[in-house]
Design an enzyme around this catalytic site. Sequence first.
Site, PDB file in Angstrom:
ATOM      1  N   CYS A  84      43.911  15.633  85.325  1.00 43.17           N
ATOM      2  CA  CYS A  84      42.960  15.286  84.258  1.00 43.17           C
ATOM      3  C   CYS A  84      42.056  16.498  84.046  1.00 43.17           C
ATOM      4  CB  CYS A  84      42.131  14.083  84.678  1.00 43.17           C
ATOM      5  SG  CYS A  84      41.150  14.421  86.152  1.00 43.17           S
ATOM      6  N   HIS A 114      41.961  15.139  95.533  1.00 49.13           N
ATOM      7  CA  HIS A 114      42.836  14.551  96.550  1.00 49.13           C
ATOM      8  C   HIS A 114      44.277  14.999  96.361  1.00 49.13           C
ATOM      9  CE1 HIS A 114      39.647  11.265  97.115  1.00 49.13           C
ATOM     10  NE2 HIS A 114      39.577  12.135  98.103  1.00 49.13           N
ATOM     11  N   CYS A 175      32.656  16.154  88.305  1.00 48.74           N
ATOM     12  CA  CYS A 175      33.142  15.826  86.967  1.00 48.74           C
ATOM     13  C   CYS A 175      32.026  15.149  86.157  1.00 48.74           C
ATOM     14  CB  CYS A 175      34.325  14.863  87.092  1.00 48.74           C
ATOM     15  SG  CYS A 175      34.888  14.278  85.494  1.00 48.74           S
ATOM     16  N   HIS A 203      34.849   5.636  99.853  1.00 56.01           N
ATOM     17  CA  HIS A 203      35.353   6.725  99.006  1.00 56.01           C
ATOM     18  C   HIS A 203      34.201   7.682  98.670  1.00 56.01           C
ATOM     19  CE1 HIS A 203      36.937   8.819  95.463  1.00 56.01           C
ATOM     20  NE2 HIS A 203      38.132   8.461  95.872  1.00 56.01           N
ATOM     21  N   GLU A 205      33.386   9.445  96.201  1.00 55.27           N
ATOM     22  CA  GLU A 205      32.688   9.305  94.918  1.00 55.27           C
ATOM     23  C   GLU A 205      31.701   8.137  94.970  1.00 55.27           C
ATOM     24  OE1 GLU A 205      35.097   9.008  91.269  1.00 55.27           O
ATOM     25  OE2 GLU A 205      33.548   7.665  90.533  1.00 55.27           O
ATOM     26  N   THR A 274      35.065   5.845  89.217  1.00 51.86           N
ATOM     27  CA  THR A 274      35.759   6.125  87.950  1.00 51.86           C
ATOM     28  C   THR A 274      37.264   5.898  87.998  1.00 51.86           C
ATOM     29  OG1 THR A 274      35.889   8.425  88.627  1.00 51.86           O
ATOM     30  CG2 THR A 274      34.096   7.842  87.143  1.00 51.86           C
ATOM     31  N   SER A 341      44.272   9.383  97.311  1.00 54.97           N
ATOM     32  CA  SER A 341      43.853   9.408  95.907  1.00 54.97           C
ATOM     33  C   SER A 341      43.779   7.980  95.369  1.00 54.97           C
ATOM     34  CB  SER A 341      44.855  10.237  95.091  1.00 54.97           C
ATOM     35  OG  SER A 341      44.785   9.885  93.734  1.00 54.97           O
ATOM     36  N   SER A 403      45.078  14.082  90.247  1.00 53.36           N
ATOM     37  CA  SER A 403      44.873  15.311  91.035  1.00 53.36           C
ATOM     38  C   SER A 403      46.177  16.050  91.290  1.00 53.36           C
ATOM     39  CB  SER A 403      44.278  14.958  92.402  1.00 53.36           C
ATOM     40  OG  SER A 403      43.193  14.111  92.288  1.00 53.36           O
TER      41      SER A 403
HETATM   42  S1  SF4 Z   1      36.219  11.009  86.607  1.00 51.17           S
HETATM   43 FE1  SF4 Z   1      37.859  11.642  87.985  1.00 51.17          FE
HETATM   44  S2  SF4 Z   1      39.747  11.012  86.961  1.00 51.17           S
HETATM   45 FE2  SF4 Z   1      38.114  10.981  85.409  1.00 51.17          FE
HETATM   46  S3  SF4 Z   1      38.205  12.997  84.391  1.00 51.17           S
HETATM   47 FE3  SF4 Z   1      36.728  13.108  86.057  1.00 51.17          FE
HETATM   48  S4  SF4 Z   1      37.858  13.881  87.831  1.00 51.17           S
HETATM   49 FE4  SF4 Z   1      39.350  13.115  86.335  1.00 51.17          FE
END
Ligand code: SF4
Length: 430
Positions: A84, A114, A175, A203, A205, A274, A341, A403
């Site tokens: 992504c 990941h 991100c 996790h 995040e 996300t 992931s 990823s």
């Molecule tokens: S939130 Fe995660 S999956 Fe979505 S664009 Fe960002 S890195 Fe990619």
Amino acid sequence: MGPRAQGTEAAEAAAEGRFDAKAFKRALNKNLNYNRNGFGYKEEMLEKMSQEYTSDLITKLKENNNEYTIGDVTISLAKSYGFCWGVERAVQMAYEARKHYPEQKMWITNEIIHNPTVNNKLKDMDIQYIPVDNEVKDFTVVDDGDVVILPAFGATVQEMRLLSDRGVKMVDTTCPWVSKVWNTVEKHRVKTYTSVIHGKYSHEETVATASFAGTYIIVKNMTEANYVCDYILGGKLDGSSGTREEFLEKFKFAISKDFDPDTDLDRLGIANQTTMLKGETEAIGKLLERTMMQKFGPAEVNDHFMSFNTICDATQERQDAMFELVEEPLDMMIVVGGYNSSNTSHLQEIAEQRNIPSFWVDSADRVGPGNKIAHRLLYGELVEKDNWLPDGPVKIGITSGASTPDKVVEDVLNKVFAIKADMYSTAAVA
Ligand code: SF4
């Protein structure tokens, strides 16, 4: 204004016992030691990444309407798959950082993304992980002048503060979609709503998101959301909840400090990791809204429930493409992505829900020798399977997590083609 003075706003808030994560982030953005935009080598690094990670085979598949046949193997590629833009941006920034600071010692607080192939590449570039001792990161290894990279799914606000206070150089590849979730939980905090975070409490995040939240509870799926809503309604939803003590025991790793289910579940806002299943986040949001409506009445619901869309487009697109792919008559699926992931696990989940034999591998090394594969199932250990590829024609659906470089998918497919070719040469000899 020097870095110290720039931190004043956040420092004052902290001194008064009202740490303001937003003010801290604002101050950080002005800090000369902090970079979240790269160093001006974007095109060069994208070119380098293209050489390392793209695949001629995948390009060919895309040119051929995502379908390709070699011998009696037909491959059907999901319409949306793989890297992504958030992941691509994070890796590109890490590459840029190495070029910009060629001599400095460079650290990363966690896996940048990941994927083992990419993570090994960063190791080769002498970017080291912060060591972990008893599940605690040891930041004492970081010296003045070192550079610390924050990965795509972010770092906790405590880690950022620590690094900011140490005056080390930070390259933040978080991100923007993840930052958007942080802004959402920040809004909940300011308006005194409890954040219900749909995610996995361990996790990275979600750990980072929780660090930006005020009062929060993390629910990993619909079953846990039901439990919470049943508790709110005093057992009148489905009777799945228990006593206050049982509630606190069940969510002991997934709630903010001093969380009280009797007082902290009156005003709720939804946020998510996300990479969770989009449909599940939406269903949890609707359940919370209905629960608040039932408890407080439709006229009051806006005072008790808050919702923003924080589902990332890339996750959504990959999941939608997977739903489309599994509608095809497939003999099997191969899902390529890191075993830790989360977004890859949801792609595997979709295949398993449809009862399609699905082989989740993190690299081509899992395939072979011979007609053998070591793969992961959604819930379970790595399992090995012999003769996983059948004789005769086979149609294989393929996708990869956000990823995963295309090159890894190509390597997996080449192994598949080689195994099938081998079957025929063996048969011919016999
Ligand atoms: S939130 Fe995660 S999956 Fe979505 S664009 Fe960002 S890195 Fe990619």
